[in-house]
Design an enzyme around this catalytic site. Structure first.
Site, mmCIF file in Angstrom:
data_model
loop_
_atom_site.group_PDB
_atom_site.id
_atom_site.type_symbol
_atom_site.label_atom_id
_atom_site.label_comp_id
_atom_site.label_asym_id
_atom_site.label_seq_id
_atom_site.Cartn_x
_atom_site.Cartn_y
_atom_site.Cartn_z
ATOM 1 N N LEU A 38 0.817 -1.208 0.000
ATOM 2 C CA LEU A 38 0.000 0.000 0.000
ATOM 3 C C LEU A 38 0.849 1.256 0.000
ATOM 4 C CD1 LEU A 38 -2.640 -1.156 2.635
ATOM 5 C CD2 LEU A 38 -2.897 -1.110 0.151
ATOM 6 N N GLY A 39 2.069 1.142 0.476
ATOM 7 C CA GLY A 39 2.967 2.285 0.513
ATOM 8 C C GLY A 39 4.343 1.861 0.971
ATOM 9 N N ARG A 40 5.347 2.664 0.627
ATOM 10 C CA ARG A 40 6.718 2.345 1.013
ATOM 11 C C ARG A 40 7.490 3.630 1.232
ATOM 12 N NH1 ARG A 40 10.696 -1.556 0.862
ATOM 13 N NH2 ARG A 40 9.178 -3.159 0.295
ATOM 14 N N GLY A 41 8.298 3.647 2.284
ATOM 15 C CA GLY A 41 9.206 4.749 2.552
ATOM 16 C C GLY A 41 10.607 4.210 2.747
ATOM 17 N N ALA A 63 10.108 2.172 6.145
ATOM 18 C CA ALA A 63 8.849 1.500 6.455
ATOM 19 C C ALA A 63 8.179 1.019 5.178
ATOM 20 C CB ALA A 63 7.910 2.438 7.197
ATOM 21 N N ASP A 71 2.523 17.178 10.344
ATOM 22 C CA ASP A 71 2.765 16.763 8.962
ATOM 23 C C ASP A 71 1.432 16.550 8.235
ATOM 24 O OD1 ASP A 71 4.418 16.275 6.787
ATOM 25 O OD2 ASP A 71 4.637 14.133 7.217
#
Length: 371
Positions: free
Chosen positions: A36-39, A42, A155
């Site tokens: 669903l998402g990547r940083g 994380a 943020d």
């Protein structure tokens, strides 16, 4: 939040009530579908709880980042989520697991993705002003709840506001509390935290942060939702910072075509350099724009796509070489972790979005501000 919590000097909470499990995450959850998402530190994946069949979002957070032990940052994020447990517009924490290298947060999954996607959508998919009014009320209600608990998000941006569903338009969930701080029992908190396009002037000037710091970001966020334009974005970060420091905002009819004057007035009540003069979340909820607007307007910012191909000239191009608005500690990029994000890469131009990452000051790390 429980009385037993303790805080460090910079507003980070170090005690939590959630029991962090050490048994195997995979024994209780199945990972499904794509990420669903990547940083940088994380990754977020959809998962299904075996015992209930319910979908969640599993946020895998590395405990060591750039050689530093960052477990305390994750504990702070858990504590902030605990304090917002009764807030209907904040993503809920289900449980947490810990391995030798990671902490896994099992969160509510907002399946509609980021409101960022609608902010940059084609005309027939973009928000109407009526949509923005409804979602703005929810964002402000959620933020007002945080502020009553003396929590500042630090943020707030389109990538950190998710939808429970995209079609039909669902409700919002505020996510990513990795930079959040608790303000009570603190004389002052001064930190360089946030995402460049959305950060308030007092952050850049290394002045005390407060709940008003979030309200500036909400002003930018609503501007973006109504117009598809990022108001302070420059060709380079220093130009962005100068635009913020000078409150260089375009309120022209060209930008706000088809948008009511009440909406512009609402934004102007937030994009005020002096934080003491900004409207609070509670005051915003009483604004006429959110309570008296009854005429649905057509879909907005239908010319955004073409603007991405033809960058506008920045109004600051003729000015001398840009400098930081004020001396401040060195800035270091850290990553943004959303709960259910659709990653997009867009051209970084004035009047369009840069899919930017937040930054944070770390005195022990020597690194220049870079993207």
């Amino acid at each position: 939040m429980p009385d037993s919590m303790t805080m460090s000097r910079n507003g980070m909470v170090s005690k939590i009530q959630t029991r962090i499990r050490t048994d195997a995450f995979k024994n209780n959850y199945d990972l499904v579908g794509k990420e669903l998402g990547r940083g940088k530190f994380a990754v977020v994946k959809k998962c299904v709880e075996k015992s209930t069949g319910k979908e969640h979002a599993a946020k895998f957070l590395r405990k060591r980042r750039k050689g530093q032990d960052c477990r305390v940052d994750i504990i702070n994020e858990i504590a902030i989520l605990e304090s917002a447990a009764g807030n209907p517009f904040v993503v809920s924490l289900h449980e947490a697991y810990e391995t030798a290298s990671e902490i896994i947060l099992v969160l509510e999954c907002a399946a509609g993705g980021e409101i960022f996607n609608q902010c940059v959508a084609d005309n027939d998919e973009a928000f109407t002003e009526k949509d923005v009014i409804r979602l703005a009320k929810q964002i402000l209600t959620g933020v007002a709840g945080l502020h009553r608990n003396n929590v500042v998000h630090l943020d707030l941006k389109p990538q950190n506001v998710l939808l429970t569903r995209a079609h039909p338009l669902g409700d919002i969930r505020i996510v990513d509390f990795g930079l959040s701080r608790r303000m009570d029992s603190m004389e002052e908190v001064r930190e360089i935290l946030g995402t460049p396009e959305y950060v308030a002037p007092e952050v850049l000037n290394y002045e005390p942060i407060s709940t008003a710091t979030d309200m500036w970001s909400i002003g930018v966020l609503i501007y973006v939702m109504l117009t598809g334009v990022s108001p302070f974005l420059g060709d380079e970060k220093q130009e962005t910072f100068l635009n913020i420091s000078q409150v260089n905002v375009d309120y022209s009819q060209d930008v706000f075509e088809g948008v009511s004057s009440l909406a512009v007035d609402f934004i102007k009540s937030l994009l005020v350099k002096n934080p003491r003069k900004r409207a609070t979340a509670e005051e915003c909820l009483k604004h006429p724009w959110l309570n008296g607007h009854s005429n649905p307007l057509p879909h907005l910012h239908n010319a955004l796509r073409s603007s991405l191909d033809e960058p506008e000239n920045s109004p600051s191009e003729s000015e001398p070489e840009l400098e930081s608005p004020a001396p401040s500690p060195e800035l270091v990029i850290v990553t943004s972790y959303t709960t259910c994000s659709g990653q997009s890469e867009m051209k970084s131009v004035r009047g369009a979005f840069a899919f930017d990452e937040p930054f944070a000051a770390r005195s022990e790390i020597k690194q220049e501000l870079i993207c």
